[in-house]
Design a protein around this motif. Structure first.
Motif, PDB file in Angstrom:
ATOM      1  N   GLU A   8     156.190  63.335  71.038  1.00 54.77           N
ATOM      2  CA  GLU A   8     155.771  62.138  70.324  1.00 54.77           C
ATOM      3  C   GLU A   8     156.872  61.752  69.349  1.00 54.77           C
ATOM      4  O   GLU A   8     157.758  62.559  69.041  1.00 54.77           O
ATOM      5  CB  GLU A   8     154.461  62.408  69.577  1.00 54.77           C
ATOM      6  CG  GLU A   8     153.307  62.722  70.514  1.00 54.77           C
ATOM      7  CD  GLU A   8     152.008  62.976  69.768  1.00 54.77           C
ATOM      8  OE1 GLU A   8     152.041  63.236  68.540  1.00 54.77           O
ATOM      9  OE2 GLU A   8     150.954  62.907  70.428  1.00 54.77           O
ATOM     10  N   LEU A   9     156.818  60.546  68.850  1.00 52.57           N
ATOM     11  CA  LEU A   9     157.850  60.073  67.935  1.00 52.57           C
ATOM     12  C   LEU A   9     157.979  60.989  66.722  1.00 52.57           C
ATOM     13  O   LEU A   9     159.093  61.267  66.268  1.00 52.57           O
ATOM     14  CB  LEU A   9     157.571  58.629  67.496  1.00 52.57           C
ATOM     15  CG  LEU A   9     158.625  58.005  66.582  1.00 52.57           C
ATOM     16  CD1 LEU A   9     160.008  58.015  67.231  1.00 52.57           C
ATOM     17  CD2 LEU A   9     158.216  56.592  66.214  1.00 52.57           C
ATOM     18  N   SER A  10     156.870  61.500  66.223  1.00 54.14           N
ATOM     19  CA  SER A  10     156.934  62.409  65.071  1.00 54.14           C
ATOM     20  C   SER A  10     157.699  63.686  65.420  1.00 54.14           C
ATOM     21  O   SER A  10     158.431  64.233  64.583  1.00 54.14           O
ATOM     22  CB  SER A  10     155.532  62.743  64.561  1.00 54.14           C
ATOM     23  OG  SER A  10     154.769  63.379  65.573  1.00 54.14           O
ATOM     24  N   ASP A  11     157.560  64.165  66.657  1.00 50.29           N
ATOM     25  CA  ASP A  11     158.316  65.339  67.107  1.00 50.29           C
ATOM     26  C   ASP A  11     159.806  65.023  67.156  1.00 50.29           C
ATOM     27  O   ASP A  11     160.636  65.806  66.694  1.00 50.29           O
ATOM     28  CB  ASP A  11     157.864  65.776  68.507  1.00 50.29           C
ATOM     29  CG  ASP A  11     156.407  66.152  68.587  1.00 50.29           C
ATOM     30  OD1 ASP A  11     155.907  66.812  67.651  1.00 50.29           O
ATOM     31  OD2 ASP A  11     155.775  65.794  69.594  1.00 50.29           O
ATOM     32  N   LYS A  13     161.450  62.745  65.524  1.00 52.65           N
ATOM     33  CA  LYS A  13     161.985  62.597  64.167  1.00 52.65           C
ATOM     34  C   LYS A  13     162.177  63.955  63.495  1.00 52.65           C
ATOM     35  O   LYS A  13     163.161  64.167  62.777  1.00 52.65           O
ATOM     36  CB  LYS A  13     161.069  61.710  63.326  1.00 52.65           C
ATOM     37  CG  LYS A  13     161.144  60.253  63.714  1.00 52.65           C
ATOM     38  CD  LYS A  13     160.217  59.413  62.844  1.00 52.65           C
ATOM     39  CE  LYS A  13     160.355  57.939  63.157  1.00 52.65           C
ATOM     40  NZ  LYS A  13     159.503  57.103  62.292  1.00 52.65           N
ATOM     41  N   ALA A  14     161.264  64.891  63.727  1.00 51.27           N
ATOM     42  CA  ALA A  14     161.382  66.233  63.142  1.00 51.27           C
ATOM     43  C   ALA A  14     162.587  66.969  63.735  1.00 51.27           C
ATOM     44  O   ALA A  14     163.349  67.623  63.002  1.00 51.27           O
ATOM     45  CB  ALA A  14     160.099  67.028  63.375  1.00 51.27           C
ATOM     46  N   TRP A  43     166.313  59.126  71.212  1.00 55.82           N
ATOM     47  CA  TRP A  43     166.948  59.111  69.891  1.00 55.82           C
ATOM     48  C   TRP A  43     168.439  59.325  70.053  1.00 55.82           C
ATOM     49  O   TRP A  43     168.857  60.191  70.813  1.00 55.82           O
ATOM     50  CB  TRP A  43     166.373  60.259  69.062  1.00 55.82           C
ATOM     51  CG  TRP A  43     166.807  60.292  67.631  1.00 55.82           C
ATOM     52  CD1 TRP A  43     167.945  60.857  67.123  1.00 55.82           C
ATOM     53  CD2 TRP A  43     166.104  59.758  66.518  1.00 55.82           C
ATOM     54  NE1 TRP A  43     167.987  60.702  65.766  1.00 55.82           N
ATOM     55  CE2 TRP A  43     166.861  60.029  65.366  1.00 55.82           C
ATOM     56  CE3 TRP A  43     164.907  59.077  66.393  1.00 55.82           C
ATOM     57  CZ2 TRP A  43     166.454  59.653  64.097  1.00 55.82           C
ATOM     58  CZ3 TRP A  43     164.496  58.696  65.121  1.00 55.82           C
ATOM     59  CH2 TRP A  43     165.262  58.989  63.989  1.00 55.82           C
TER      60      TRP A  43
END
Length: 135
Positions: A8-11, A13-14, A43
């Motif tokens: 997911e996008l949060s993954d 970004k992390a 990314w």
């Protein structure tokens, strides 16, 4: 029908934040790429001062690691060992150390590719990104 985990996008970004932190901690100027399990770019980030070519190499390394479900260095080792036929592998362009697959429970979620410093340092940055997910 089976279900599988996905990034997911949060993954993403992390992973990117942890990889960037590792690069900055060591004053390494790199590009960091993250792809999904099909090798599609999610990314790309080129740190200030990183060589422009690194923004081409990092996604290629990530793509190779995702498609092969293994570290890209294994292809480089095969080629260096004399199996030069891998240079003609269709769709694989990043046959260099620095691509790390993102694996969870035997399933490939994607990969991280890093370019800009020594290949072992590229991998160190990629693995720091993996650690952000606890992998």
């Amino acid at each position: 029908m089976k279900t599988k985990p996905t990034l997911e996008l949060s993954d993403v970004k992390a992973i990117a934040a942890a990889a960037e932190a590792e690069a900055r901690k060591n004053n390494w100027l790199v590009s960091i790429a993250i792809v999904d399990d099909g090798g599609h770019l999610l990314w790309l980030q080129r740190l200030d001062g990183a060589a422009p070519v690194s923004a081409q190499i990092a996604p290629a390394k990530a793509h190779t690691a995702a498609m092969g479900r293994r570290e890209s260095r294994l292809y480089e080792e095969m080629i260096n060992g004399g199996r030069v036929s891998f240079l003609s592998a269709p769709g694989l362009h990043g046959l260099l150390e620095g691509g790390v697959p993102i694996m969870k429970d035997g399933v490939c979620l994607g990969a991280i590719g890093v370019s800009g410093v020594k290949s072992t340092e590229d991998v160190q940055i990629g693995r720091a990104g993996l650690a952000a997910l606890g992998l």
